[in-house]
Structures are given as C-alpha cells and as structure tokens.
Design a protein around this motif. Structure first.
Motif, short mmCIF file in Angstrom:
data_model
loop_
_atom_site.label_atom_id
_atom_site.label_comp_id
_atom_site.label_asym_id
_atom_site.label_seq_id
_atom_site.Cartn_x
_atom_site.Cartn_y
_atom_site.Cartn_z
N HIS A 185 0.83 -1.22 0.00
CA HIS A 185 0.00 0.00 0.00
C HIS A 185 0.86 1.26 0.00
O HIS A 185 0.70 2.12 0.86
CB HIS A 185 -0.92 0.01 1.22
N GLU A 228 -5.20 -9.01 5.47
CA GLU A 228 -5.43 -7.98 4.45
C GLU A 228 -6.65 -7.14 4.79
O GLU A 228 -6.60 -5.91 4.71
CB GLU A 228 -5.62 -8.64 3.09
N TRP A 245 -6.42 -3.18 5.21
CA TRP A 245 -6.72 -2.49 3.95
C TRP A 245 -7.45 -1.17 4.17
O TRP A 245 -7.06 -0.14 3.60
CB TRP A 245 -7.55 -3.40 3.04
#
Length: 343
Positions: A235, A287, A291
């Motif tokens: 990310h 995740e 996220w």
C-alpha cells in the motif's frame, strides 16, 4: 542499529544486494526464489514481499510472473503522482550547535512548499539540517502525463537515494531559484541550501488500493504455500502524513499474529488441539484488517500533498483552509488519527 536487536540466528541469515527475478515451486515442496546474480534460495513456506513501491513480489501476486523488463514491472506496480521532492542536507561539523530535540517548519508558496529543520544524526555526531522542496511536476497533471510533456516516459523514484548527478553548485542554484520563483519565504530554507553538502531528488509514487488481486497469492504446485505483501509493497502511500514506516510496522505486527495463529492451531501448541486451518484465510483476514486503514491514510495523504503544493486559486484556498482547520482542531485530529495504531 535495528539489525543489532535481532537474535544472532536471524541476523546471520540476512543477505543484502539481492534483486528478485523469479518465484516458483521448489522440487522438494515449498517456494524457491531466484535472484539476478544467478543465485536462489529456499524452500520457504511463506514469502513476504517488503520490497518497496516498485515491488517484484507485488507484480507476482498480481500476475503470477516477474517481468525482466524493469520499465514494464514499474508500470504495473506503481503510479507516479506528478509530485517531486528535492532535498538539501547540511551534515554539520564540530562547531554546530548541539540540539536536544528535532524541529521542522513548513513554508508555503505557489506550486510548491518547503520544509526546513534540524535533527539528530546519531550519538557523537553533530546535528544535521535539511531543507525539502515539494513541487508539482510541470509535465504532469496529477498522475496523468500531459500530451506535450518533454520529460521521459519513465520517471525515476530514486528509491535508493542516489545523490543528484549534477554538481552541488548547479543543484544549489536550481533550488535557490525555485524558492524565488515559487515565492517561498527563504528566511530559513535558503541558508540551509547554501551550506548543504548533499542533494537528492525523488519522485512520489503510490499504489492503486483497489487491486483485484489482493495482497496474497498461492504459488502453483507448492503444496499450499503463499506469497504475501507488507508495507509499501502492499500500500505505497504519499509521504505527506508521515505514515509510511508506521503503517509498515503495523502490517508486520498483524501479519506476525496471523502466522503465529496458523502455527499454533495447525501444530496444536499451547495445549490446543491440532485442527485444520487455512493459511489463505488467515492472510485474507490480515489484508482485511489493514486495507481500510491504509487506504484511508493513502487517500488523505494524496489529497494533502496536491493541496499543499497547489498554485493560483487553490493556493489561496489552501492557506485559508489550513488556517481554519488548525483553529478548529481538525488538522490535529487528522494527523493523530493517522498515527493511532489500528492492529
């Protein structure tokens, strides 16, 4: 210093200067990784890609291959923001004033802004001073390259912090002229640039958080072994909230918890009964946990960067907006909210 904190059996296995070129199943089961120097290593049960913005592991997770064409690989895994940062560093000397704390001040201009400050360089070393100029690439409109742009198709990130190839005198003059052209107050920034020993220039990159491939992928014929991502590889975010390293550490913590959970449940340790557990499921939980937080911070940091380096009407709006948000306490809430761990 961080390496010194690792157990000897871990630090002895560290290898530097490796460029990942391949990920495949090992003949004996597990994952084998290959490097540009012809060497390979493995087998591994899990490969964690912490290899930065232009991540080879991310390319593998998204496509199942790692391209030998660097420009193609970079195009897949990173998006150039159209924002650049120039750095000038004054290393200081024995005559430099000692400081017991770091200071950083921000100065806004037209189409750019500057940061100037003093910070420690380590025990027994004189404090350093640095000036940073963040500005808009005139060949881009945001992340989109203008049709008549004169810059190369590929814009370097300079992830290894290679020093500016121009002479110090030339780079110094470029930065001083930029301060003047952008109407940035030079009361503190210019003196640092004039005395600087080193210069760097970086392109700001980020990742599209809406990748359909997610952060993990099973390696074919590896008996259920996976590759997953962490930090910038998962990310990459613009640096304007100062959260890149913080979020990477939180990723590592969350991922370590999931790995421990997998081992404890599958091996039946700590008094638990051995049970069937899916590593893929636990990696997806990792995740999902990370996220939303990282995507939110990435969006805020990107908007902040474009606004801080804005020009014309937007620059005037920026000055009023920031002043108002500061007085209302919103700016503090945004910065502290991003810094609050979500693990």
């Amino acid at each position: 210093a961080l390496i010194d904190t690792l157990p000897n059996e871990v630090s002895e296995q560290l290898k530097f200067g490796k460029e990942l070129t391949g990920i495949q199943a090992s003949d004996s089961g597990g994952i084998q990784v290959k490097f540009a120097d012809g060497s390979s290593d493995g087998p591994f049960d899990l490969v964690v890609g912490c290899d930065g913005i232009k991540s080879a592991v991310k390319e593998y997770v998204e496509s199942g291959t790692i391209s030998s064409n660097k420009l193609k690989q970079e195009g897949k895994s990173a998006i150039y923001s159209g924002i650049r940062i120039r750095y000038a560093v004054d290393d200081g000397d024995a005559s430099s004033d000692n400081c017991d704390h770091a200071e950083l001040r921000q100065y806004f201009g037209e189409g750019a802004y500057a940061l100037a400050g003093t910070y420690g360089a380590g025990k027994g070393r004189p404090p350093r001073k640095a000036a940073f100029i963040t500005f808009l690439d005139q060949n881009y409109f945001g992340p989109f390259r203008k049709p008549k742009a004169k810059s190369p198709e590929a814009v370097r990130e300079n992830a290894d912090w290679t020093q500016d190839v121009r002479s110090p005198a030339e780079t110094r003059q470029v930065m001083l002229q930029q301060i003047k052209d952008c109407n940035i107050p030079n009361v503190e920034v210019a003196p640092i640039i004039e005395k600087a020993d080193r210069f760097f220039e970086l392109g700001v990159y980020f990742h599209n958080p809406s990748s359909l491939s997610g952060w993990s992928r099973e390696v074919k014929e590896s008996n259920g072994r996976f590759c997953t991502l962490s930090g910038d590889a998962a990310h990459a975010m613009p640096p304007f909230l100062g959260q890149g390293a913080n979020q990477a550490i939180q990723d590592a913590y969350c991922l370590a918890k999931k790995i421990y959970e997998y081992n404890a449940r599958s091996l039946g340790t700590e008094g638990e009964t051995e049970e069937e557990v899916s590593l893929q499921k636990l990696l997806k939980e990792y995740e999902r946990q990370r996220w939303a937080t990282t995507t939110s911070i990435s969006a805020k940091a990107g908007c902040l960067g474009y606004l801080e380096a804005s020009e014309g009407f937007l620059a005037k709006f920026r000055d009023v907006f920031f002043s108002t948000m500061f007085r209302l306490g919103v700016a503090k809430k945004i910065f502290l909210g991003a810094a609050t761990p979500n693990v």
